[in-house]
Motif scaffolding. Structure first.
Motif: not given
Length: 302
Positions: A61-64, A68-70, A207-218
């Protein structure tokens, strides 16, 4: 003149004149859960045996919707749900101070006062995460440019701040909420069509990592540490591509985790510490991410 439609045998129940019990028997059959369509049978969908189907649906569901939103790339922001903006932190501190005036020797209140004072100090991270959300939100060509989009866990605190920053500049942002035993709400600054509710932590993490180009951790607690170390493990074992992992707030992280100690003890390799970089603020973190991808030949915007 219309030709009269012929009623087929299966389009009506067995006639009662043929068997007086037929209608009652048919109604009993049709009320049985086994007669319900599989996708409409909640008992079946929620059964142990159907877990694989639920896992797939949790992912799909989130993937689709993101497709859709590019949504091409995400910058994922983690951090404590307990860190609030300064005004809220000050109100909490003031309220505890008033209670202490009535019970000046109450140990629990004294501890709460100490924590509240620390939370006032950490409110700078809320402001900074909001600034980071603004920086990422402004980086596209327009508000509809979702090639690089802020993604958070969808809750309050640091997550809210990052989503709020994107909202400030009219950019879309994503929130991945998780269904918990106690009631919880998404923060109000997530783009409505990009706010998702997961059942499984595992699919949410995917899903957090599927498209991730960076992780910013506070700064954060158990949940933040969980996401941080899972990502570090995946990169260390090469199960996931190397991406920038930026820890914002050097003073906090140097106290919270002694990476040099782990290296000196030999439980991690010297090169493992190179996965992480530290930043003092949002601007420094964002500049590092942009320069890292430029050096790697993977610019966020082509």
């Amino acid at each position: 003149m219309q030709k009269k439609k012929t009623v087929l045998p299966w389009e009506h129940p067995k006639l009662q004149e043929e068997d007086p019990q037929s209608l009652e028997l048919i109604q009993t059959i049709m009320k049985s859960p086994t007669y319900a369509m599989a996708e409409e049978d909640k008992e079946f969908i929620n059964s142990y045996e159907a877990r694989g189907i639920r896992l797939e649906l949790d992912y799909l569901k989130p993937e689709l919707q993101m497709n859709k939103h590019g949504i091409e790339h995400t910058i994922v922001v983690f951090g404590s749900a307990r860190i609030v903006e300064k005004e809220t932190a000050m109100k909490r501190l003031s309220a505890i101070g008033e209670m202490l005036q009535k019970k000046p020797n109450n140990r629990d209140l004294l501890h709460e006062l100490y924590v509240a004072e620390r939370m006032v100090g950490k409110s700078i991270y809320y402001d900074d995460a909001r600034k980071f959300g603004q920086l990422v939100g402004k980086s596209g060509k327009s508000a509809e440019d979702c090639r690089v989009t802020i993604m958070t866990g969808g809750g309050p605190g640091i997550m809210e701040a990052a989503n709020r920053g994107a909202y400030d500049v009219g950019a879309k942002s994503i929130g991945l909420n998780i269904k918990l035993p106690h009631e919880q709400y998404p923060n109000p600054y997530i783009t409505p069509d990009l706010c998702f509710l997961f059942h499984y932590f595992a699919i949410r993490k995917l899903h957090f990592l599927n498209r991730a180009k960076a992780l910013v951790i506070y700064p954060g607690g158990f949940g933040t540490f969980d996401e941080l170390f899972e990502t570090l493990t995946l990169i260390q074992t090469r199960k996931s591509q190397t991406i920038p992992v930026v820890l914002v707030g050097k003073s906090y992280w140097n106290k919270a985790i002694d990476f040099e100690f782990l290296k000196d003890e030999g439980v991690i390799a010297p090169q493992d510490t190179e996965i992480i970089t530290f930043a003092d603020n949002a601007e420094e973190a964002w500049e590092y991410i942009l320069s890292w991808h430029k050096e790697q030949g993977t610019p966020l915007y082509s």
